[in-house]
Design a protein around this motif. Structure first.
Motif, PDB file in Angstrom:
ATOM      1  N   GLU A 230      -0.673 -23.323  21.481  1.00 49.28           N
ATOM      2  CA  GLU A 230       0.606 -23.686  20.887  1.00 49.28           C
ATOM      3  C   GLU A 230       1.332 -24.711  21.748  1.00 49.28           C
ATOM      4  N   MET A 232       5.339 -25.445  22.648  1.00 43.62           N
ATOM      5  CA  MET A 232       6.701 -24.917  22.519  1.00 43.62           C
ATOM      6  C   MET A 232       7.650 -25.671  23.438  1.00 43.62           C
ATOM      7  N   PRO A 250       0.312 -25.378  16.600  1.00 44.05           N
ATOM      8  CA  PRO A 250       1.627 -25.627  15.999  1.00 44.05           C
ATOM      9  C   PRO A 250       2.629 -26.067  17.069  1.00 44.05           C
ATOM     10  N   ARG A 252       6.530 -26.063  18.147  1.00 39.48           N
ATOM     11  CA  ARG A 252       7.741 -25.295  17.862  1.00 39.48           C
ATOM     12  C   ARG A 252       8.894 -25.791  18.725  1.00 39.48           C
ATOM     13  N   GLN A 254      12.555 -24.505  19.867  1.00 36.80           N
ATOM     14  CA  GLN A 254      13.483 -23.373  19.939  1.00 36.80           C
ATOM     15  C   GLN A 254      14.888 -23.914  20.193  1.00 36.80           C
ATOM     16  N   VAL A 259      14.058 -21.232  15.168  1.00 36.77           N
ATOM     17  CA  VAL A 259      12.817 -21.855  15.626  1.00 36.77           C
ATOM     18  C   VAL A 259      12.332 -22.786  14.521  1.00 36.77           C
ATOM     19  N   GLN A 261       9.167 -24.971  13.223  1.00 33.69           N
ATOM     20  CA  GLN A 261       7.720 -25.017  13.416  1.00 33.69           C
ATOM     21  C   GLN A 261       7.112 -26.143  12.597  1.00 33.69           C
ATOM     22  N   ILE A 287       8.357 -28.942   7.565  1.00 36.13           N
ATOM     23  CA  ILE A 287       8.589 -28.027   8.675  1.00 36.13           C
ATOM     24  C   ILE A 287       9.057 -26.682   8.140  1.00 36.13           C
ATOM     25  N   LYS A 288       8.796 -25.657   8.922  1.00 39.12           N
ATOM     26  CA  LYS A 288       9.293 -24.320   8.604  1.00 39.12           C
ATOM     27  C   LYS A 288      10.387 -23.970   9.601  1.00 39.12           C
ATOM     28  N   ASP A 295      13.179 -17.407   6.552  1.00 40.85           N
ATOM     29  CA  ASP A 295      12.505 -18.673   6.834  1.00 40.85           C
ATOM     30  C   ASP A 295      12.548 -19.561   5.599  1.00 40.85           C
TER      31      ASP A 295
END
Length: 398
Positions: A230, A232, A250, A252, A254, A259, A261, A287-288, A295
């Motif tokens: 990942e 982050m 992915p 991400r 924060q 968040v 993603q 994006i999520k 979500d």
């Protein structure tokens, strides 16, 4: 109206010699397709001579600027479809729209009977000044201890710590992508890039070649190289991301309350908000956004406002969201308080008693290279409010 008559009218308008009736006629002509090429040709010839630094009330913008923005947008789309120097044309189209905005602002000021030039000069005599940032004051904190001011690095300076610092087009660039190696295992040491208020934006390339533009008053935490599973990072403030595609890892982001993603996309994240909201504007990809058990999927041209819930704006102004990356303020339809908050971050000033200011919306596109007194002058002419600067404090005086 003949082509020659229209050009003569535009020339008088640019020289501020038109009557109210002629100005009304000109605004009407802006929306007619038959005059589009003439008007755009005139603007192309004259845009470099105009600063485009007028603010005007949102009510007037909605009444008369809509057709002008549409005209520029249609022309830009047509040129893009033909694939003819799209980047150069878009730069010109933006500049042309500034000329249009400047004209509308001038019409409003003269019709509204606002202060004369001499009166404005008296107002400005009350102002000290704060210059726009001219360099990045960003600092790199490595492993939570050592701090390295970016301005101390010379252009093209290489380091032995897995990153390179260089400069291009007046902007500092911190680049980890050239030091990344396939043999690296685990996750790299924790780094934090801190770009304080009153600093030019800094460009960061992460180890996976993801590009991040970090605005003033912002900070980003990230590893010197990412893990195998990942990617982050943690953001406080505002940043624009162009995420390198990697389906196996992915990416991400924060923030304080959510968040974000992605796999590979372009988006802007802004946490500069007095109400602790995060704004995410998507330009490309999808994006999520995850907040607790909630979500949402965001698609290009949409914006998410994240507070207690996630609210989606289906048709967002993406140009406005990333104007700061092009050294512009875009205040289109923006609340006065929000405008002053952006000013406070960029110039590292404090706006006193901001909550006591009246509710009003203004519009305008302004260079971020101007001193703060010029921005306040434009706000004063359009809002009727007057301000003074004392040191790093801005306060209202009427």
């Amino acid at each position: 109206m003949s082509s020659q008559e229209l050009i003569q009218l535009l020339e008088r308008y640019a020289a501020k010699q038109t009557s109210v009736e002629e100005e009304d006629r000109l605004v009407e002509l802006f929306s007619k397709d038959q005059y589009k090429d003439i008007i755009l040709g005139f603007l192309e010839k004259h845009w470099e001579a105009d600063t485009g630094t007028r603010l005007f009330p949102q009510a007037l913008a909605e009444e008369k600027a809509g057709s002008l923005f549409s005209l520029i947008a249609v022309a830009a789309h047509e040129q893009g479809q033909q694939k003819k120097a799209k980047t150069v044309f878009m730069r010109w189209a933006v500049a042309a729209s500034l000329v249009l905005l400047a004209g509308i602002g001038w019409i409003y000021q003269n019709r509204a009977g606002l202060a004369t030039d001499s009166a404005n000069q008296q107002k400005l005599a009350l102002l000290e000044d704060v210059a726009a940032p001219v360099r990045s004051l960003a600092v790199l904190a490595a492993d939570g201890a050592s701090r390295f001011p970016m301005q101390e690095y010379k252009s093209s300076a290489e380091t032995s710590a897995g990153y390179e610092v260089r400069e291009a087009n007046g902007k500092k660039i911190l680049d980890y992508s050239k030091g990344a190696s396939a043999s690296q295992t685990g996750v790299g040491s924790q780094h934090e890039l801190i770009n304080p208020r009153g600093s030019k934006q800094i460009i960061l390339y992460l180890s996976d070649a993801t590009k991040v533009v970090l605005n003033a008053g912002s900070r980003l935490k990230y590893p010197s190289y990412f893990a195998a599973t990942e990617r982050m990072v943690e953001l406080e403030g505002e940043a624009y991301f162009e995420v390198a595609k990697d389906k196996t890892r992915p990416f991400r982001v924060q923030t304080g309350n959510a968040v974000i993603q992605v796999l590979g996309t372009h988006f802007n994240v802004d946490t500069h908000d007095q109400q602790n909201r995060t704004a995410v504007t998507l330009l490309e990809g999808s994006i999520k956004i995850v907040k607790g058990a909630d979500d949402n999927i965001l698609y290009p041209g949409q914006k998410a406002i994240i507070a207690t819930d996630i609210d989606i704006v289906r048709e967002a102004d993406t140009t406005q969201a990333i104007a700061w990356t092009n050294d512009l303020f875009n205040f289109k339809g923006m609340e006065l308080k929000e405008i002053l908050l952006q000013i406070s971050e960029w110039y590292d000033v404090v706006v006193m008693d901001i909550e006591s200011l009246p509710e009003m919306k203004l519009s305008g596109i302004i260079s971020r290279d101007l001193p703060v007194s010029k921005i306040l002058e434009l706000i004063s002419m359009s809002s009727g409010l007057q301000f003074k600067i004392q040191g790093k404090n801005i306060s209202r005086i009427n």
